[in-house]
Design a protein around this motif. Structure first.
Motif, PDB file in Angstrom:
ATOM      1  N   THR A  24      64.432 -25.601  -9.852  1.00 42.29           N
ATOM      2  CA  THR A  24      65.837 -25.827  -9.534  1.00 42.29           C
ATOM      3  C   THR A  24      66.673 -24.876 -10.383  1.00 42.29           C
ATOM      4  O   THR A  24      66.470 -24.781 -11.591  1.00 42.29           O
ATOM      5  N   ASP A  26      69.766 -23.331 -12.522  1.00 37.07           N
ATOM      6  CA  ASP A  26      70.672 -23.967 -13.486  1.00 37.07           C
ATOM      7  C   ASP A  26      71.955 -24.440 -12.811  1.00 37.07           C
ATOM      8  O   ASP A  26      72.472 -25.502 -13.139  1.00 37.07           O
ATOM      9  N   LYS A  29      71.143 -27.622 -10.983  1.00 36.96           N
ATOM     10  CA  LYS A  29      70.878 -28.687 -11.958  1.00 36.96           C
ATOM     11  C   LYS A  29      72.187 -29.169 -12.592  1.00 36.96           C
ATOM     12  O   LYS A  29      72.396 -30.374 -12.738  1.00 36.96           O
ATOM     13  N   GLU A  30      73.062 -28.242 -12.963  1.00 33.41           N
ATOM     14  CA  GLU A  30      74.355 -28.632 -13.525  1.00 33.41           C
ATOM     15  C   GLU A  30      75.160 -29.446 -12.527  1.00 33.41           C
ATOM     16  O   GLU A  30      75.804 -30.431 -12.895  1.00 33.41           O
ATOM     17  N   VAL A  32      73.963 -31.345 -10.069  1.00 30.97           N
ATOM     18  CA  VAL A  32      73.346 -32.663  -9.953  1.00 30.97           C
ATOM     19  C   VAL A  32      73.814 -33.559 -11.090  1.00 30.97           C
ATOM     20  O   VAL A  32      74.243 -34.700 -10.878  1.00 30.97           O
ATOM     21  N   ASP A  47      60.962 -38.673 -11.056  1.00 33.49           N
ATOM     22  CA  ASP A  47      61.030 -37.249 -10.706  1.00 33.49           C
ATOM     23  C   ASP A  47      59.839 -36.939  -9.807  1.00 33.49           C
ATOM     24  O   ASP A  47      58.728 -36.704 -10.278  1.00 33.49           O
ATOM     25  N   GLN A  54      61.721 -30.468 -15.127  1.00 32.21           N
ATOM     26  CA  GLN A  54      63.030 -30.207 -15.728  1.00 32.21           C
ATOM     27  C   GLN A  54      64.103 -31.232 -15.362  1.00 32.21           C
ATOM     28  O   GLN A  54      64.965 -31.533 -16.192  1.00 32.21           O
ATOM     29  N   MET A  55      64.058 -31.803 -14.166  1.00 29.31           N
ATOM     30  CA  MET A  55      65.105 -32.763 -13.797  1.00 29.31           C
ATOM     31  C   MET A  55      64.947 -34.068 -14.587  1.00 29.31           C
ATOM     32  O   MET A  55      65.904 -34.602 -15.127  1.00 29.31           O
ATOM     33  N   GLU A  58      65.815 -33.411 -18.236  1.00 32.48           N
ATOM     34  CA  GLU A  58      67.277 -33.352 -18.402  1.00 32.48           C
ATOM     35  C   GLU A  58      67.856 -34.767 -18.451  1.00 32.48           C
ATOM     36  O   GLU A  58      68.726 -35.062 -19.282  1.00 32.48           O
ATOM     37  N   PHE A 115      64.814 -38.174  -8.174  1.00 27.92           N
ATOM     38  CA  PHE A 115      64.957 -36.778  -7.778  1.00 27.92           C
ATOM     39  C   PHE A 115      63.838 -36.472  -6.788  1.00 27.92           C
ATOM     40  O   PHE A 115      62.664 -36.676  -7.100  1.00 27.92           O
ATOM     41  N   ASP A 117      62.446 -33.348  -4.562  1.00 26.16           N
ATOM     42  CA  ASP A 117      62.537 -31.902  -4.333  1.00 26.16           C
ATOM     43  C   ASP A 117      61.175 -31.385  -3.840  1.00 26.16           C
ATOM     44  O   ASP A 117      60.472 -30.685  -4.555  1.00 26.16           O
ATOM     45  N   GLU A 145      66.912 -32.483  -3.015  1.00 29.01           N
ATOM     46  CA  GLU A 145      67.144 -31.042  -2.959  1.00 29.01           C
ATOM     47  C   GLU A 145      66.303 -30.511  -1.803  1.00 29.01           C
ATOM     48  O   GLU A 145      65.110 -30.787  -1.716  1.00 29.01           O
TER      49      GLU A 145
END
Length: 184
Positions: A24, A26, A29-30, A32, A47, A54-55, A58, A115, A117, A145
């Motif tokens: 994903t 940046d 991601k920001e 989201v 996830d 990464q999600m 985060e 999440f 994806d 996503e």
């Protein structure tokens, strides 16, 4: 790729060098986390199709209480485990190497944020939405996503369409389960 903010802000994360995995961006991601920022603290996160994790990482960095990471690729799972370990989230994490749709069939209820994806153009998002709905708490949020051409339904069981966002070739579709009204 880095953790954007929270307890692991700026921490570099490993990624899988593969055509099958699309980290994903940046920017996405920001986006989201600006959408769900107030729902993350103390939440239980899932996830799916985790890739690098990464999600979920985060979310943990921003105060989620627990995250289950699921991916069917053993190399991706190894990277998720490395990333979770390097961020110090071993106690708050469970990393599983299995098919995400199969996981949803056996997962326990009680999830607040999901999440999704998956690989694009395989019809997996819709199947995941149908399966995950029964595992969610009232007020839960699901962030999908997917390729921008994909049109998803208005609802999946209790999950109701909330909003759709487009970022280049990527789209985010957000679903929510309404909170139940409480009579006093």
């Amino acid at each position: 790729m880095r953790v954007i903010t929270g307890s692991c802000r700026g921490k570099k994360l490993k990624t899988l060098e593969s055509l099958d995995t699309r980290p994903t961006t940046d920017m996405v991601k920001e986006a989201v986390f600006s959408i769900i920022q107030f729902d993350v603290p103390a939440s239980s996160v899932l996830d799916l199709f985790a890739g690098s994790g990464q999600m979920g990482i985060e979310a943990l960095s921003r105060g989620a209480s627990h995250c289950v990471f699921v991916d069917s690729n053993p190399e991706a799972v190894a990277i998720v485990k490395d990333n979770v370990d390097s961020c110090g989230f071993n106690k708050e994490s469970r990393v599983l190497c299995m098919d995400s749709l199969e996981y949803l069939k056996v997962a326990k209820a009680g999830i607040d944020i999901v999440f999704i994806d998956p690989p694009y153009r395989k019809g997996i998002v819709e199947k995941a939405l149908e399966l995950v709905e029964s595992k969610l708490n009232d007020g839960a949020i699901v962030v999908c996503e997917h390729e921008k051409e994909l049109g998803l339904g208005e609802s999946y069981g209790r999950l109701e369409f909330h909003k759709r966002y487009k970022y280049g070739k990527t789209a985010l579709t957000v679903y929510k389960i309404p909170m139940k009204e409480v009579d006093y």
